[in-house]
Design a protein around this motif. Structure first.
Motif, PDB file in Angstrom:
ATOM      1  N   GLU A  51      -9.637   8.696  10.515  1.00 51.28           N
ATOM      2  CA  GLU A  51      -8.844   8.903  11.733  1.00 51.28           C
ATOM      3  C   GLU A  51      -7.478   8.207  11.598  1.00 51.28           C
ATOM      4  O   GLU A  51      -6.439   8.789  11.901  1.00 51.28           O
ATOM      5  N   ILE A  52      -7.511   6.992  11.095  1.00 48.69           N
ATOM      6  CA  ILE A  52      -6.252   6.244  10.940  1.00 48.69           C
ATOM      7  C   ILE A  52      -5.385   6.903   9.874  1.00 48.69           C
ATOM      8  O   ILE A  52      -4.160   7.038  10.037  1.00 48.69           O
ATOM      9  N   ALA A  53      -6.022   7.345   8.797  1.00 48.13           N
ATOM     10  CA  ALA A  53      -5.266   8.026   7.744  1.00 48.13           C
ATOM     11  C   ALA A  53      -4.594   9.292   8.302  1.00 48.13           C
ATOM     12  O   ALA A  53      -3.422   9.565   8.008  1.00 48.13           O
TER      13      ALA A  53
ATOM     14  N   GLY B 215      -1.373  11.212  -1.028  1.00 47.17           N
ATOM     15  CA  GLY B 215      -1.271   9.778  -1.315  1.00 47.17           C
ATOM     16  C   GLY B 215      -1.798   8.929  -0.181  1.00 47.17           C
ATOM     17  O   GLY B 215      -2.536   7.966  -0.378  1.00 47.17           O
ATOM     18  N   ILE B 216      -1.440   9.307   1.038  1.00 51.64           N
ATOM     19  CA  ILE B 216      -1.890   8.538   2.203  1.00 51.64           C
ATOM     20  C   ILE B 216      -3.407   8.636   2.354  1.00 51.64           C
ATOM     21  O   ILE B 216      -4.086   7.632   2.585  1.00 51.64           O
ATOM     22  N   MET B 217      -3.936   9.863   2.207  1.00 56.36           N
ATOM     23  CA  MET B 217      -5.382  10.033   2.376  1.00 56.36           C
ATOM     24  C   MET B 217      -6.133   9.223   1.313  1.00 56.36           C
ATOM     25  O   MET B 217      -7.142   8.600   1.598  1.00 56.36           O
ATOM     26  N   GLU B 218      -5.591   9.246   0.109  1.00 58.43           N
ATOM     27  CA  GLU B 218      -6.252   8.549  -0.993  1.00 58.43           C
ATOM     28  C   GLU B 218      -6.231   7.035  -0.788  1.00 58.43           C
ATOM     29  O   GLU B 218      -7.249   6.367  -0.881  1.00 58.43           O
ATOM     30  N   VAL B 219      -5.061   6.510  -0.462  1.00 58.45           N
ATOM     31  CA  VAL B 219      -4.920   5.056  -0.408  1.00 58.45           C
ATOM     32  C   VAL B 219      -5.386   4.479   0.929  1.00 58.45           C
ATOM     33  O   VAL B 219      -6.097   3.481   0.975  1.00 58.45           O
ATOM     34  N   PHE B 220      -5.014   5.127   2.022  1.00 60.69           N
ATOM     35  CA  PHE B 220      -5.366   4.568   3.331  1.00 60.69           C
ATOM     36  C   PHE B 220      -6.762   5.009   3.769  1.00 60.69           C
ATOM     37  O   PHE B 220      -7.487   4.251   4.399  1.00 60.69           O
ATOM     38  N   GLY B 221      -7.112   6.280   3.439  1.00 59.04           N
ATOM     39  CA  GLY B 221      -8.435   6.761   3.812  1.00 59.04           C
ATOM     40  C   GLY B 221      -9.530   5.973   3.120  1.00 59.04           C
ATOM     41  O   GLY B 221     -10.627   5.817   3.636  1.00 59.04           O
ATOM     42  N   ARG B 222      -9.207   5.420   1.934  1.00 58.18           N
ATOM     43  CA  ARG B 222     -10.201   4.674   1.182  1.00 58.18           C
ATOM     44  C   ARG B 222     -10.490   3.336   1.851  1.00 58.18           C
ATOM     45  O   ARG B 222     -11.605   2.872   1.878  1.00 58.18           O
TER      46      ARG B 222
ATOM     47  N   MET C 101       0.816  -1.204   0.000  1.00 62.12           N
ATOM     48  CA  MET C 101       0.000   0.000   0.000  1.00 62.12           C
ATOM     49  C   MET C 101       0.856   1.264   0.000  1.00 62.12           C
ATOM     50  O   MET C 101       0.436   2.293  -0.537  1.00 62.12           O
ATOM     51  N   ALA C 102       2.042   1.186   0.604  1.00 61.65           N
ATOM     52  CA  ALA C 102       2.918   2.365   0.600  1.00 61.65           C
ATOM     53  C   ALA C 102       3.377   2.685  -0.817  1.00 61.65           C
ATOM     54  O   ALA C 102       3.478   3.847  -1.201  1.00 61.65           O
ATOM     55  N   ALA C 103       3.630   1.626  -1.604  1.00 60.42           N
ATOM     56  CA  ALA C 103       4.045   1.847  -2.992  1.00 60.42           C
ATOM     57  C   ALA C 103       2.932   2.540  -3.762  1.00 60.42           C
ATOM     58  O   ALA C 103       3.173   3.425  -4.591  1.00 60.42           O
ATOM     59  N   GLN C 104       1.687   2.118  -3.460  1.00 64.39           N
ATOM     60  CA  GLN C 104       0.541   2.770  -4.103  1.00 64.39           C
ATOM     61  C   GLN C 104       0.447   4.227  -3.668  1.00 64.39           C
ATOM     62  O   GLN C 104       0.218   5.128  -4.485  1.00 64.39           O
ATOM     63  N   ALA C 105       0.610   4.452  -2.373  1.00 64.88           N
ATOM     64  CA  ALA C 105       0.506   5.815  -1.851  1.00 64.88           C
ATOM     65  C   ALA C 105       1.582   6.699  -2.473  1.00 64.88           C
ATOM     66  O   ALA C 105       1.347   7.868  -2.789  1.00 64.88           O
ATOM     67  N   LEU C 106       2.766   6.125  -2.688  1.00 60.39           N
ATOM     68  CA  LEU C 106       3.848   6.893  -3.310  1.00 60.39           C
ATOM     69  C   LEU C 106       3.468   7.261  -4.746  1.00 60.39           C
ATOM     70  O   LEU C 106       3.716   8.378  -5.199  1.00 60.39           O
ATOM     71  N   ALA C 107       2.855   6.307  -5.451  1.00 62.62           N
ATOM     72  CA  ALA C 107       2.434   6.590  -6.824  1.00 62.62           C
ATOM     73  C   ALA C 107       1.389   7.697  -6.838  1.00 62.62           C
ATOM     74  O   ALA C 107       1.420   8.598  -7.684  1.00 62.62           O
TER      75      ALA C 107
END
Lengths: 403, 287, 310
Positions: free
Chosen positions: B150-152, B138-145, B1-7
């Motif tokens: 709150e975690i994002a 990137g984090i909000m997009e990938v992790f928030g989804r 997921m970090a690789a996705q967030a970086l993209a």
């Protein structure tokens, strides 16, 4: 048809193709049999159950709850190191599709009789090869037989080929619904003694599960390993063609009957045009060849027995002198043509520019008459000298489409 | 997921970007590989990245067994999660390096040892290629989804903290790795059907009972410590340890760390509270 | 050999497997293998277990193992056993380890068939209450209200976690009148070990359903696996029972700890509203009433004289 208790080994009897297949399985001494009933295969497992009940067959017989389980059971049993047998048909084979993929890469030489029957929809119980043909890429060898005797003999041959340490691939034996399975004819029921001489007891070479000698069988594998397994399985399928021929010759030396290996030719030597058939249509086609020959037409016949391995090299040699070639199929790959037509064109691409025609007839169990076969020959003869442009797929006996 | 967030971060900053994991059987804590490509032009190559410009190492212990700089382009940069300063890294060759104690930051902000988002912040700082705002997007997009907002948010805070804490330097050469580390037999050499007994290969044991070739101790974040005096030898820790890392002794148990993943079950089931978990800090690298 | 102390030091399921930290499934397999020992053949389907213990070229078992397909655990174990019997190795124990998805859902047909034929195998279901291998999708044994990736949260009635209660697989197996059906929990080692030994000793079809908490999928801390397994029993959510030749025994009268104590440790239940928790409480109460009634009602299975073969 005769009852198990009254049948005497090594004698000629009037039996059905299903009985013959069951007999062939019995004298092959499988140690585990797993099967599920489906028309028109049912009599095979009924007869095996009768042989078991009568004490003529000594095996574990698993009356399982589906074909998926039948195939999975024989895979597991074979992986434990015993000879196995199963039989199915049509929807049953379609349900087996998933476990079919397991045994070829695992080197498990299972033998299965398949009574070729149409696969829904529409639902029907009559002959069509659209059950076995879609199993082309599972890694199973598949052969097609013409009559009850061949259905029996081929079971014995199948074990010899499949269990050859250079092959170790499973084999399915296609036999036409009703035209073989339920047709009564005179069959030499090979005695146990004679069968034992031809087919030695099964000795697992590579994979078998035993706590005394632990093995990992069927592990998951990452990309670093799977491609090599595919290559090795492909290699064994390529090798199998040779052993199929050799085994048939060996069978001939033992029993006085041979089937030509991967394919048999009939009046082909000086023919201008030839038809390739598989299954029971072959018998009818022999008649038609004789009739046309009587009329002065130089026609011949190839009875394709082995669809996998496909005998491409031999077919190139056998057809080198032809001026036109027709290929009959009892199954259609929608939008393209019959499966063996596709194979033949692929095999002959490098060696010939003659027209190669595809014929589709007898789908869903429709009778293929001598007139139908004659029409195939006529169309093939008509293509002589017209080059590849004369190739094409012809639906024979289809209302609104063709005579 | 970090690789996705970086993209996503790179895309936010105006690059063309793609990301994908090496599709392995990921397990929580297990070493994984993921790839991100981004650039000014449309990206067409869809393969794993063999010659990266940047390598991000989320778990320092991997350096012991994996040559993380293999394939790194000249002038490339390695970013490592470690308490060490960037000049004190010893790797297979000299390279620009950046370090950050992402584990502490992750534990502080997200209460978990999932360091991937913090390392995004470190990468932004070290590379200068993407902005911290891009990382945030990137984090909000990938992790928030997938997780809650709150975690994002907490992960964004971790990335920002790591961004600030990242130090730059140069890693030293001197570490030697074995040439090939994997048993890769030819198609002819592979056991037929992959039916494999216990085999000893130049690359270690394979086949039956070979999992012990894989030392999972490197997954650990916290390690169990046994207070010998308190151990009553009730053996509950030995019974439950899913990684067989507790060994029965004559009087009390012993903890072996080669395979211990630090799950903490032994401490949780210990009736006399003889086992406690301690954050593990990588010992000085033995060059 | 019924206590933890009497178990052998030797493992037949080895370390170096790649199960997540605190994996309940790995514990179930390790403990089971300690009891079954070396004279065993293992079948495992596509599952977490396969991936964490059998990724070529590595393998975590000391005994032979086979994998064929996801839904074929019961039938493949049966096929192995029949072949072993033919080879005169009837003393070998054949065990299938399958997860809840491979058992309660896709494997149910083969499981029922093998049970009905009374195949001589031990089937162990390690129930982690979702498809964990593919990433936490709901299965037939996922409990009511649980979040999974296919029962995600949202503003509608479809967004409150799983809307159905757990499928009771052991009760389905009991309807097959097999020699042995039992449930077990990692939280009660003595009970678990006793049942494993009983299952090992019996002939015919034996089914063991073991609750195996999954810290990752249950959104719990990795050190809570055993506590969760205990609490599931003490809240009455998971019943410890065994059914021997048709006689059903409830093995432990729980303390009926409030279900909230169990739910609150798991992120998958964090979203539950009071009405959902009340539904779980009612379900527990009524389930126990029925289980007690069943235990009273279910006597020995019909004893029909069997003409012995061979």
């Amino acid at each position: 048809m005769i009852e198990a208790r009254t049948a005497t080994a090594g004698e000629r009897h009037m039996v059905t193709g299903d009985y013959a297949a069951a007999w062939g399985a019995m004298v092959s001494r499988p140690q585990v049999i797993a099967a599920y009933p489906i028309t028109p295969q049912t009599m095979i497992i009924e007869h095996l159950a009768e042989f078991l009940a009568a004490g003529k067959l000594d095996a574990e017989m698993m009356r399982v709850e589906s074909e998926h389980s039948a195939m999975s059971a024989v895979v597991a049993a074979e992986a434990t190191g015993v000879r196995t047998y199963t039989a199915t048909s049509s929807q049953g084979l379609a349900l087996m599709h998933e476990p079919l993929f397991i045994s070829p890469p695992m080197h498990l030489p299972i033998v299965m009789s398949v009574v070729n029957r149409t696969v829904a929809s529409p639902l029907g119980i009559w002959v069509e090869h659209n059950d076995t043909m879609p199993q082309r890429d599972t890694g199973w060898m598949q052969v097609y037989v013409e009559d009850a005797q061949e259905a029996l003999d081929m079971v014995l041959q199948a074990y010899r080929v499949a269990e050859n340490p250079s092959v170790e691939l499973p084999m399915m034996i296609g036999m036409d619904a009703f035209l073989v399975s339920h047709t009564i004819e005179s069959v030499d029921l090979i005695s146990q003694e004679a069968a034992d001489k031809f087919l030695p007891p099964f000795k697992p070479v590579h994979a078998y599960l035993d706590p005394e000698r632990p093995l990992v069988v069927g592990a998951a594998a990452p990309p670093e390993y799977i491609q090599e397994v595919r290559w090795e399985t492909d290699l064994r399928m390529r090798r199998a063609a040779e052993f199929l021929e050799e085994t048939d010759r060996e069978f001939g030396r033992t029993f006085g009957r041979t089937y030509g290996g991967a394919f048999e030719t009939y009046r082909l030597e000086d023919a201008d045009a030839a038809l390739m058939t598989l299954g029971t249509v072959t018998s009818t086609a022999r008649e038609v060849v004789d009739r046309l020959r009587g009329q002065g037409e130089r026609v011949g016949l190839i009875k394709l027995r082995s669809f996998r391995p496909f005998p491409a090299d031999r077919l190139q040699d056998a057809t080198a002198h032809l001026k036109a070639f027709g290929v009959y199929d009892r199954a259609v790959s929608y939008g393209v043509g019959g499966p063996s037509y596709i194979e033949a064109r692929n095999a002959l691409y490098d060696t010939t520019t003659m027209p190669i025609l595809g014929f589709l007839a007898g789908l869903g169990g429709r009778d293929v008459t001598p007139q139908d076969v004659e029409l195939m020959f006529k169309k093939t003869l008509g293509a002589v000298g017209r080059g590849r442009r004369a190739s094409g797929v012809h639906w024979i006996g289809t209302r609104g489409v063709s005579p | 997921m970090a690789a996705q967030a970086l993209a996503v971060a790179a895309s936010h900053d105006g690059y063309s970007a793609i990301a994908f994991p090496f599709f392995g059987a990921e397990r929580r804590g297990a070493p994984v590989l993921a790839f991100t490509r981004f650039g000014q032009e449309r990206l067409r190559v869809r393969t794993q990245v063999y010659e990266p410009h940047y390598v991000v190492v989320l778990d320092e212990s991997l350096i012991d067994t994996v040559d993380v700089l293999a394939g790194l382009r000249p002038g490339g940069l390695v970013v490592v999660n470690t308490t060490r300063s960037p000049d004190r890294l010893v790797l297979s060759k000299k390279a620009k390096s950046a370090t950050v104690d992402a584990t502490s930051i992750a534990l502080e902000y997200t209460k978990q040892a999932a360091v991937n988002t913090a390392m995004l912040g470190a990468f932004a700082k070290a590379s200068g290629l993407i902005t911290i705002e891009g990382v945030e997007a990137g984090i909000m997009e990938v992790f928030g989804r997938r997780l809650s907002k709150e975690i994002a948010d907490r992960n964004v805070a971790a990335a920002r903290a790591a961004y600030e804490a990242t130090r730059l330097g140069e890693a030293d050469s001197g570490r030697v790795y074995p040439k090939a580390s994997k048993w890769l037999p030819t198609a002819q050499e592979l056991p037929p059907g992959l039916a494999t007994p216990t085999l000893e290969t130049p690359f270690g044991r394979v086949g039956v009972g070979s999992s012990t070739s894989n030392r999972t101790g490197g997954w650990r974040v916290e390690k169990p410590i046994l207070d010998d005096a308190k151990c009553t030898n009730c053996l509950l820790c030995w019974f439950y340890c899913p990684d067989s890392s507790i060994v029965r002794g004559p009087k009390i148990v012993e903890i072996h760390y080669d395979y211990c993943k630090g799950c903490g079950v032994c401490a949780a089931v210990c009736v006399p509270k003889a086992i406690h978990m301690e954050r593990e800090v990588e010992e000085e690298v033995r060059a | 050999m019924t206590t933890v102390k009497d178990l052998p030091q030797e493992d037949y399921f080895l370390s170096g497997h790649t199960a997540c930290p605190g994996c309940g499934g790995a514990m179930v397999v390790r403990e089971t293998m300690k009891v079954l020992g070396a004279n065993t053949v293992v079948y495992m389907p596509a599952s977490c277990l396969l991936i964490f213990s059998d990724m070529y070229p590595y393998n975590a078992f000391k005994v032979p193992s086979l994998q064929v397909l996801f839904e074929t655990s019961a039938i493949c174990a049966s096929g192995i056993k029949r072949a072993l019997k033919r080879q005169g190795k009837d003393d070998v124990t054949v065990v299938a380890f399958a997860g809840d998805g491979g058992t309660a859902d896709i494997g149910m047909q083969a499981l029922s068939g093998a049970a009905e034929r009374n195949e001589d195998i031990l089937y162990v279901c390690y129930d982690n209450e979702a498809y964990m291998n593919t990433g936490i999708q709901r299965s037939g044994t996922t409990p009511f209200g649980a979040w999974t990736t296919t029962t995600p949260l949202g503003g509608t009635s479809e967004g409150r976690g799983k809307n159905e209660f757990k499928k009771d697989v052991p009760r389905i197996l009991m309807a097959h009148d097999v020699p042995y059906v039992a449930t077990a929990s990692l939280g009660f080692p003595a009970d678990f070990l006793r049942k494993l030994e009983k299952a090992k000793a019996k002939k015919g079809f034996r089914y063991l359903h073991v609750l195996a908490p999954c810290p990752v999928g249950w959104r719990a801390e990795s050190d809570t696996t055993v506590d969760l397994a205990k609490l599931a029993v003490e809240t009455g959510i998971f019943t410890l029972m065994e059914c021997e030749d048709g006689v059903l025994t409830l093995n432990r009268e729980p303390r009926f700890t409030p279900v909230r104590e169990y739910l609150k440790l798991q992120g998958r239940f964090k979203h539950l509203k009071d009405d959902q928790i009340a539904a779980i409480e009612t379900w527990v109460k009524e389930k126990w009433e029925r289980d007690r009634a069943l235990a009273k009602a279910l006597g020995p299975k019909p004893k029909v004289p069997v003409a012995m073969t061979k």
